[in-house]
Design a protein around this motif. Structure first.
Motif: not given
Length: 288
Positions: A12-13, A34, A36, A39-40, A43, A46, A54, A78, A270
């Motif tokens: 997931e983002l 941002p 997830g 994603a952390n 990334t 995408v 989102t 996601d 992020i």
């Protein structure tokens, strides 16, 4: 043939709305950033879906930086990843493939995730798994535990919080939980313990690696950034996970703790993740 991609992540983002004080009339203010878990960690590549929004995560922080989550995800983009959208070249060409459990909550993302993991494993990637329990995103606690446990056997390395380790095993302590999780398949396990640090565990040894002393402002992304540091350390060693010496595992954990120590000093996920230079400077200053 040498693989070209170090790490690929699937999951997931999100957009995190984090509490940021109050207006004069008493209404809460939120910062939008941002986030997830996958994603952390990292990334790229995408996939966008114009038919779904989102997922939104609303984050409430207490006085020591710990969080409570609520979500807008009915459904979020996601959850809509389909098997035919998987980048098979990217997945097959990575050294490490990382995934979490939130993509297992709904179809078609669940089927796509499992297919991607098996594809990466067949191609020889090291499989990394982070079960991330968010109660409001599952139909029930029992379903969550069943789904989160079902993919542990596919993982080579795994990161889990102390609370999640007990949730997944029914053990009375995270030390006992670590043994039970390792028996399910992973060769290396990290149980994060907040300000205490992390329990690193293999079939032969367990040890708590202490955290760096820091003042936490926001723990969003702390576990994800820690695990990113660990995986970076594993990559630098360039050897099979079962061949790692304990000293090497410890160094990977220290690197992860340094990343976390810097991450929690800033707000959100992020945007708070430090640069490599900042991490190395902290480690040098601390004599690591």
């Amino acid at each position: 043939m040498e693989k070209k991609v170090d790490i690929a992540a699937l999951g997931e983002l999100l957009i995190n709305f984090t509490e940021a004080g109050y207006r004069q009339d008493g209404r809460k203010l939120f910062e939008q950033n941002p986030g997830g878990a996958p994603a952390n960690l990292l990334t790229d590549a995408v996939i966008e879906d114009p038919a779904y929004f989102t997922t939104l995560a609303f984050v409430e922080n207490d006085e020591i930086g710990e969080r409570k989550f609520s979500f807008a995800r009915k459904p979020g983009a996601d959850t809509q990843l389909r098997k035919e959208e998987l980048d098979q070249t990217l997945i097959s060409d990575c050294k490490i493939f990382h995934f979490g459990s939130l993509s297992l909550t709904d179809e078609p993302a669940e089927g796509a995730t499992i297919k991607a993991v098996k594809m990466a494993k067949e191609a020889g990637a090291l499989i990394s798994y982070d079960p991330n329990y968010r109660p409001s995103l599952w139909k029930s606690k029992e379903i969550a535990v069943e789904k989160m446990r079902s993919v542990i056997e596919l993982a080579d390395v795994m990161k889990v919080s102390d609370e999640e380790s007990i949730l997944l095993t029914g053990a009375e302590s995270y030390e006992d939980a670590a043994d039970r999780l390792l028996a399910m398949g992973p060769k290396l396990l990290a149980v994060t313990l907040g300000e205490k640090g992390v329990l690193m565990a293999t079939q032969n040894r367990k040890e708590i690696i202490k955290a760096f002393k820091t003042k936490a402002v926001d723990t969003t992304g702390a576990g994800d950034s820690f695990w990113g540091g660990v995986l970076c350390g594993i990559l630098s060693l360039n050897k099979p996970i079962e061949k790692l010496e304990w000293e090497e595992i410890t160094k990977c954990a220290v690197l992860g703790n340094a990343v976390t120590g810097l991450c929690v000093q800033k707000r959100d996920g992020i945007p708070a993740i430090p640069s490599k230079e900042e991490v190395l400077a902290l480690m040098q200053k601390s004599g690591c």
